[in-house]
Design a protein around this motif. Structure first.
Motif, PDB file in Angstrom:
ATOM      1  N   GLN A 410      38.054  34.140  30.047  1.00 16.33           N
ATOM      2  CA  GLN A 410      36.650  34.520  29.271  1.00 16.33           C
ATOM      3  C   GLN A 410      36.182  35.774  29.839  1.00 16.33           C
ATOM      4  OE1 GLN A 410      35.007  32.779  26.863  1.00 16.33           O
ATOM      5  NE2 GLN A 410      36.978  31.294  26.660  1.00 16.33           N
ATOM      6  N   PRO A 411      35.159  36.318  29.534  1.00 12.78           N
ATOM      7  CA  PRO A 411      34.468  37.572  30.113  1.00 12.78           C
ATOM      8  C   PRO A 411      34.464  37.167  31.628  1.00 12.78           C
ATOM      9  CG  PRO A 411      33.435  36.849  28.110  1.00 12.78           C
ATOM     10  CD  PRO A 411      34.414  35.975  28.406  1.00 12.78           C
ATOM     11  N   SER A 412      35.101  38.206  32.483  1.00  7.85           N
ATOM     12  CA  SER A 412      35.017  38.074  33.857  1.00  7.85           C
ATOM     13  C   SER A 412      35.051  39.320  34.646  1.00  7.85           C
ATOM     14  CB  SER A 412      36.525  37.115  34.062  1.00  7.85           C
ATOM     15  OG  SER A 412      37.709  37.959  33.334  1.00  7.85           O
ATOM     16  N   THR A 413      34.962  39.264  35.935  1.00  9.94           N
ATOM     17  CA  THR A 413      35.074  40.144  37.021  1.00  9.94           C
ATOM     18  C   THR A 413      36.394  39.950  37.737  1.00  9.94           C
ATOM     19  OG1 THR A 413      32.786  40.289  36.834  1.00  9.94           O
ATOM     20  CG2 THR A 413      33.952  41.492  38.748  1.00  9.94           C
ATOM     21  N   ARG A 414      37.062  40.977  38.041  1.00  7.90           N
ATOM     22  CA  ARG A 414      38.381  40.615  38.673  1.00  7.90           C
ATOM     23  C   ARG A 414      38.355  41.540  39.923  1.00  7.90           C
ATOM     24  NH1 ARG A 414      37.652  40.901  33.731  1.00  7.90           N
ATOM     25  NH2 ARG A 414      37.333  42.953  33.786  1.00  7.90           N
ATOM     26  N   ALA A 415      39.574  40.903  40.921  1.00  4.36           N
ATOM     27  CA  ALA A 415      39.732  41.900  42.064  1.00  4.36           C
ATOM     28  C   ALA A 415      41.152  41.402  42.400  1.00  4.36           C
ATOM     29  CB  ALA A 415      38.747  41.796  43.315  1.00  4.36           C
ATOM     30  N   LEU A 416      42.085  42.657  42.927  1.00  6.26           N
ATOM     31  CA  LEU A 416      43.282  42.163  43.553  1.00  6.26           C
ATOM     32  C   LEU A 416      43.056  42.138  44.943  1.00  6.26           C
ATOM     33  CD1 LEU A 416      46.220  42.012  42.817  1.00  6.26           C
ATOM     34  CD2 LEU A 416      46.527  44.432  43.006  1.00  6.26           C
ATOM     35  N   CYS A 417      43.565  40.904  45.570  1.00  7.36           N
ATOM     36  CA  CYS A 417      43.382  40.816  47.024  1.00  7.36           C
ATOM     37  C   CYS A 417      44.633  41.300  47.720  1.00  7.36           C
ATOM     38  CB  CYS A 417      43.314  39.212  47.453  1.00  7.36           C
ATOM     39  SG  CYS A 417      41.803  38.484  46.543  1.00  7.36           S
ATOM     40  N   PRO A 418      44.413  41.400  49.239  1.00 11.30           N
ATOM     41  CA  PRO A 418      45.496  42.168  50.028  1.00 11.30           C
ATOM     42  C   PRO A 418      46.917  41.685  49.873  1.00 11.30           C
ATOM     43  CG  PRO A 418      43.460  42.232  51.269  1.00 11.30           C
ATOM     44  CD  PRO A 418      43.316  41.252  49.956  1.00 11.30           C
ATOM     45  N   ASP A 419      46.908  40.175  49.437  1.00 13.17           N
ATOM     46  CA  ASP A 419      48.207  39.571  49.592  1.00 13.17           C
ATOM     47  C   ASP A 419      48.858  39.623  47.928  1.00 13.17           C
ATOM     48  OD1 ASP A 419      46.574  37.984  47.869  1.00 13.17           O
ATOM     49  OD2 ASP A 419      47.399  36.061  48.769  1.00 13.17           O
ATOM     50  N   GLY A 420      48.242  40.484  47.258  1.00 14.19           N
ATOM     51  CA  GLY A 420      48.838  40.753  45.796  1.00 14.19           C
ATOM     52  C   GLY A 420      48.103  39.513  44.784  1.00 14.19           C
TER      53      GLY A 420
END
Length: 561
Positions: A410-420
């Motif tokens: 669904q509509p969202s906010t995303r980030a990539l954490c240091p562990d991938g």
């Protein structure tokens, strides 16, 4: 009530350093000129936040002023005045400060039938120290400088305490663990994590940069590299639109690149009155912008040292894309990535020639995309539209622009954490959910339903996210709650910025910045103005404090080491 007050010609005067008429702080023994102020310890008994007894004819809000300034800063301060009774005949007003802390700018504005707001400025030319005293508000039937015919109850006294903190411009040095803050939210992973260890006792102000303020200016986030901070100011209707480079050492302006022909004469280059957040790399600043909605986007590559234009190209995309994407340009060693409506394109970082474009599934609505990637990874992640407000999170090969995997969200906010791994907040708000995805398989590892919202940050062990009126600190591996910090400011002001370090959490609203120790869970440092946050490789915390009208925009720089 106060009809005569409203219909009479009201004159507002400001007297600074005037010893006559009792304009200072109570029973001061200081002579005119110091006028109720003292440096270091302040007055005893009558200044600061000491209670005073005023006539009930006026109510002053706040009842006292407690202001912390940084050396060279000038702050606008407002006091609301409510009249509780009628004041017959002519009313002339004078605001007197024997301490001389006020700039000669004062404005009295009607707010309602019985309400006024007095706005003035504090701090110009005041050296570091602690200053206490009173503002005196006189209501007079004759000239207020004489006031031989005061209205009943006049004068009213407003105690103040103003602390001016000295700046520290010690030699810059790299902070162990910190890297360049090259895009909005710090890095191409958009995780707002900086692996440094901070000591709150070492936080000191470095400088204040006052922007060229024009009404309705839009100020970007701050990016930092090579001892400079970069930001854009954009306004469709006013001058001053440009890319600004400021010296990280002392806050001096290094250069400005103007995006409009009427500003710096770059008439051979397409105008951009709405530039967005800059991206840094390869010794250049990359900025995208346009004139207004519906126009084509222009991408610029500008030399970080000289401020000269290296390359420019127009992109067949609308304003909608860059108006909503928090990081319009991200990059790695192989090129630039620009979000499009329902897709993403890669460009050469020198020539700005397009390398490839990833097209999303057929679009039934508008949605921007934000590319996420680790610098060492072969893949990037971006969301694409599949219909209406339904989104997929797509995994794309950075070298070819081909999709490797996709998952519905669904509509969202995303980030990539240091562990991938990926962190996602979807349906942000009252029914917001937080999900943890495996970056390789795109499978959901865990999911929690609550009141999650953006922004959020993640380290190699923990996640910090807005949850209702709290900031939750949760385990990265399981999502379990480790502890929660009540932040009532979120409800009124929202969250303007969030940075996570090894031992501290720094968050900002529009009115304050706060540092919280991750071990004790206590607030260990704060500053009474807020805004977007950045943390440079040299251990400088930047607070971009802007107003809706754009008339009091400043950048505050704090040493963290």
């Amino acid at each position: 009530m106060i009809r005569s007050f409203l219909v009479a010609s009201v004159s507002a005067l400001l007297i600074a350093g005037c010893g006559g008429g009792g304009g200072g702080g109570g029973t001061q023994s200081t002579s005119a000129g110091s006028g109720g102020t003292s440096t270091g310890t302040g007055n005893t008994g009558t200044g600061g936040t000491t209670a005073v007894t005023n006539d009930p004819g006026l109510t002053l809000t706040p009842a006292n002023l407690n202001i912390n300034l940084i050396q060279s800063e000038v702050r606008s301060v407002s006091v609301d005045v409510h009249a509780n009774r009628d004041f017959p005949e002519v009313v002339n007003i004078l605001i007197a400060d024997n301490g001389g802390l006020l700039v000669s700018k004062v404005n009295i504005e009607k707010q309602g039938t019985y309400n006024y707001r007095a706005t003035f400025q504090v701090g110009a030319g005041v050296p570091p120290g602690v200053y206490t005293g009173f503002l005196e508000i006189r209501l007079c039937k004759d000239a207020p400088t004489v006031c031989s015919r005061p209205h009943d109850g006049s004068p009213w006294k407003l105690p103040y305490r103003v602390e001016v903190k000295a700046t520290n411009q010690s030699a810059l040095k790299a902070m162990p663990g910190a890297v360049d803050w090259t895009v909005s939210r710090g890095n191409s992973a958009q995780n707002a994590y900086v692996p440094v260890t901070l000591d709150a006792s070492k936080i000191t102000p470095r400088f204040v940069y006052v922007m060229n303020n024009y009404q309705l200016n839009v100020v970007s986030g701050i990016a930092t590299q090579n001892g400079k901070l970069f930001f854009t100011i954009g306004n469709t209707f006013s001058p001053g639109t440009g890319l600004y480079a400021v010296d990280e050492n002392n806050g001096n302006l290094k250069w400005v690149y103007g995006f409009t022909g009427d500003y710096l004469g770059n008439v051979s280059v397409p105008d951009s009155r709405r530039p967005r957040n800059p991206g840094l790399g390869n010794g250049k600043v990359y900025v995208v912008g346009t004139i207004q909605y519906g126009d084509l986007v222009t991408m610029y590559a500008i030399d970080q040292t000289s401020g000269k234009l290296n390359a420019v190209t127009q992109i067949n995309e609308s304003m909608y894309t860059i108006n909503h994407a928090p990081a319009p340009v991200t990059m790695d060693d192989t090129g630039l990535y620009f979000p499009t409506v329902g897709g993403i394109s890669k460009f050469d970082s020198t020539t700005l020639a397009k390398k490839w474009t990833y097209e999303a599934k057929p679009q039934l609505g508008l949605e921007y995309t934000v590319p996420l990637f680790d610098q060492a990874s072969q893949y990037l992640y971006t969301s694409s539209i599949t219909g209406g407000n339904n989104l997929t999170l797509d995994k794309i090969d950075k070298s070819s622009g081909t999709m490797v995997a996709s998952v519905f969200l669904q509509p969202s906010t995303r980030a990539l954490c240091p562990d991938g791994g990926l962190m996602v907040v979807k349906n942000a708000g009252a029914s917001g959910s937080m999900l943890r995805l495996d970056g390789q398989t795109m499978k959901t590892l865990w999911s929690i339903d609550d009141q999650f919202n953006a922004p959020f940050a993640c380290s190699d062990t923990a996640i910090v996210a807005v949850n209702g009126k709290n900031l939750d600190v949760r385990s990265l591996s399981t999502g379990s709650l480790l502890w929660s910090l009540p932040v009532p400011e979120i409800e009124s002001f929202g969250l303007s910025g969030l940075i996570l370090t090894r031992n501290m959490l720094i968050f900002s609203t529009s009115t304050s910045v706060v540092a919280v120790d991750l071990n004790s869970h206590q607030r260990v440092w704060s500053f009474e103005q807020g805004g977007a946050l950045s943390l440079s490789k040299n251990g400088i915390l930047y607070v971009s404090s802007t107003t809706y009208q754009g008339l009091d925009n400043k950048i505050f720089a704090f040493n963290l080491q």
